[in-house]
Motif scaffolding. Structure first.
Motif, PDB file in Angstrom:
ATOM      1  N   ARG A   1      35.444 -53.109  14.132  1.00 21.99           N
ATOM      2  CA  ARG A   1      35.683 -52.144  15.209  1.00 21.99           C
ATOM      3  C   ARG A   1      34.673 -50.992  15.174  1.00 21.99           C
ATOM      4  O   ARG A   1      34.267 -50.476  16.215  1.00 21.99           O
ATOM      5  N   LEU A   2      34.238 -50.628  13.958  1.00 22.94           N
ATOM      6  CA  LEU A   2      33.200 -49.602  13.838  1.00 22.94           C
ATOM      7  C   LEU A   2      31.877 -50.103  14.409  1.00 22.94           C
ATOM      8  O   LEU A   2      31.160 -49.354  15.095  1.00 22.94           O
ATOM      9  N   ILE A   3      31.551 -51.374  14.160  1.00 24.71           N
ATOM     10  CA  ILE A   3      30.329 -51.964  14.709  1.00 24.71           C
ATOM     11  C   ILE A   3      30.365 -51.916  16.239  1.00 24.71           C
ATOM     12  O   ILE A   3      29.374 -51.580  16.886  1.00 24.71           O
ATOM     13  N   VAL A   4      31.508 -52.248  16.832  1.00 25.00           N
ATOM     14  CA  VAL A   4      31.639 -52.195  18.294  1.00 25.00           C
ATOM     15  C   VAL A   4      31.388 -50.777  18.790  1.00 25.00           C
ATOM     16  O   VAL A   4      30.651 -50.560  19.764  1.00 25.00           O
TER      17      VAL A   4
ATOM     18  N   THR B   1      40.627 -70.625  22.172  1.00 21.92           N
ATOM     19  CA  THR B   1      40.169 -69.509  21.350  1.00 21.92           C
ATOM     20  C   THR B   1      38.880 -69.899  20.649  1.00 21.92           C
ATOM     21  O   THR B   1      38.857 -70.837  19.847  1.00 21.92           O
ATOM     22  N   PHE B   2      37.816 -69.176  20.969  1.00 25.38           N
ATOM     23  CA  PHE B   2      36.533 -69.367  20.295  1.00 25.38           C
ATOM     24  C   PHE B   2      36.489 -68.440  19.089  1.00 25.38           C
ATOM     25  O   PHE B   2      36.707 -67.228  19.219  1.00 25.38           O
ATOM     26  N   ILE B   3      36.181 -68.985  17.922  1.00 24.91           N
ATOM     27  CA  ILE B   3      36.055 -68.160  16.725  1.00 24.91           C
ATOM     28  C   ILE B   3      34.607 -67.697  16.609  1.00 24.91           C
ATOM     29  O   ILE B   3      33.696 -68.486  16.361  1.00 24.91           O
ATOM     30  N   SER B   4      34.416 -66.400  16.840  1.00 21.88           N
ATOM     31  CA  SER B   4      33.100 -65.788  16.731  1.00 21.88           C
ATOM     32  C   SER B   4      33.069 -64.934  15.466  1.00 21.88           C
ATOM     33  O   SER B   4      33.834 -65.161  14.525  1.00 21.88           O
ATOM     34  N   SER B   5      32.180 -63.962  15.430  1.00 21.51           N
ATOM     35  CA  SER B   5      31.972 -63.167  14.226  1.00 21.51           C
ATOM     36  C   SER B   5      31.594 -61.744  14.619  1.00 21.51           C
ATOM     37  O   SER B   5      31.034 -61.512  15.699  1.00 21.51           O
ATOM     38  N   ILE B   6      31.864 -60.800  13.716  1.00 18.82           N
ATOM     39  CA  ILE B   6      31.404 -59.439  13.984  1.00 18.82           C
ATOM     40  C   ILE B   6      29.882 -59.369  13.985  1.00 18.82           C
ATOM     41  O   ILE B   6      29.306 -58.456  14.574  1.00 18.82           O
TER      42      ILE B   6
END
Length: 298
Positions: A269-272, A165-170
């Motif tokens: 989720r809004l950003i996506v 699991t890679f921890i990324s960011s919004i």
């Protein structure tokens, strides 16, 4: 990754003897019972809470960080709670140190099932003012800080058909001003996960990415300014933040369900949604907030 100066890898500290017959020391009963996990950058913050929850759900965990004193305190806290734990001081941008980190897991518990690449450095600096070496430091921590632990762990993860699991960011989903190197690094590991999912499909390893949103930080949390000096993280409205325990619970659910991507928070989720269908609107919103909410970035 902690904000302290890099430290050379030292002999691992562990609360468990080498595992007999290649089996990990039993943890508490739970979803992850019998599994062994490495969580990088787990001396504090989200990494610490993720490791704690893994241990509470039965996994043997290997803690990691660069600050030996802080790492020892976290390990002792876990031991006092009865968790199966080992620890290793290692800078994950140093491949040799990552080999020591993985060896710690194998020597203490006999196997490796889960790798969470959480360690990273963030920033609060606009690109035009940022010193090149600082940009590289932030980028390296996010990219090589995931690549090197994975390279060292890969043979063991193939054997266990484990989970990465890679921890990324919004902020990787739609770039954030004052975060150029951080955003680039977090976007890179998301693409890396997709590539590895294709290259290594036949190994049975799960590759997933968790895009973390705004999270409550430890009071001592620091990021780098344009000159590479540690400064407090930029202002984040408390109502937008999740607790570290909430984020850790979501990460464990992501691993258990072997999801490819998890985006944390309604904002994420809004950003996506906006980035996918209305990118011009997304850019307009960001540019407007730069003018009206500069403290959000600075």
């Amino acid at each position: 990754m902690s904000d302290s100066a890099p430290a050379a890898a030292t002999a691992p500290a562990t609360s468990a003897p080498p595992a007999a017959a290649g089996l990990p020391r039993p943890g508490a009963p739970g979803v992850f019972a019998g599994q062994v996990a490495i969580v990088t950058g787990s001396e504090s913050g989200i990494g610490r809470e993720t490791a704690r929850r893994l241990g509470q759900q039965g996994a043997a965990v290997v803690l990691n960080g660069r600050n030996a004193e802080r790492l020892a305190a976290t390990r002792q806290e876990f031991e006092a709670a009865g968790l199966a734990v080992a620890s290793c001081v290692a800078d994950v941008t140093d491949y040799a140190a990552c080999e020591v980190l993985v060896d710690t897991a194998i020597q203490a518990f006999g196997r490796l099932d889960i790798l969470i690449t959480n360690a990273s450095i963030s920033q609060r600096a606009y690109f035009a003012a940022m010193q090149p070496e600082v940009f590289r430091q932030v980028l390296d921590s996010n990219v090589y800080g995931s690549v090197y632990p994975l390279k060292a762990a890969l043979p063991h993860l193939v054997q266990s058909q484990g989970c990465v699991t890679f921890i990324s960011s919004i902020s990787a989903l739609n770039g954030m001003p004052s975060g150029s190197a951080y955003c680039a690094g977090k976007a890179a590991i998301a693409n890396l996960a997709h590539t590895l999912r294709l290259e290594l499909a036949e190994t049975g390893i799960h590759f997933g990415v968790v895009h973390i949103g705004f999270t409550q930080n430890d009071p001592e949390k620091r990021v780098l300014d344009a000159a590479g000096q540690p400064v407090p993280i930029a202002h984040r409205p408390p109502r937008w933040q999740k607790s570290q325990a909430e984020v850790a619970a979501i990460i464990l659910s992501h691993i258990r369900r072997r999801r490819q991507r998890t985006v944390i928070s309604a904002l994420g989720r809004l950003i996506v949604l906006v980035h996918t269908w209305l990118p011009a609107l997304g850019d307009w919103i960001v540019l407007r907030t730069i003018r009206r909410m500069r403290h959000f970035y600075e």
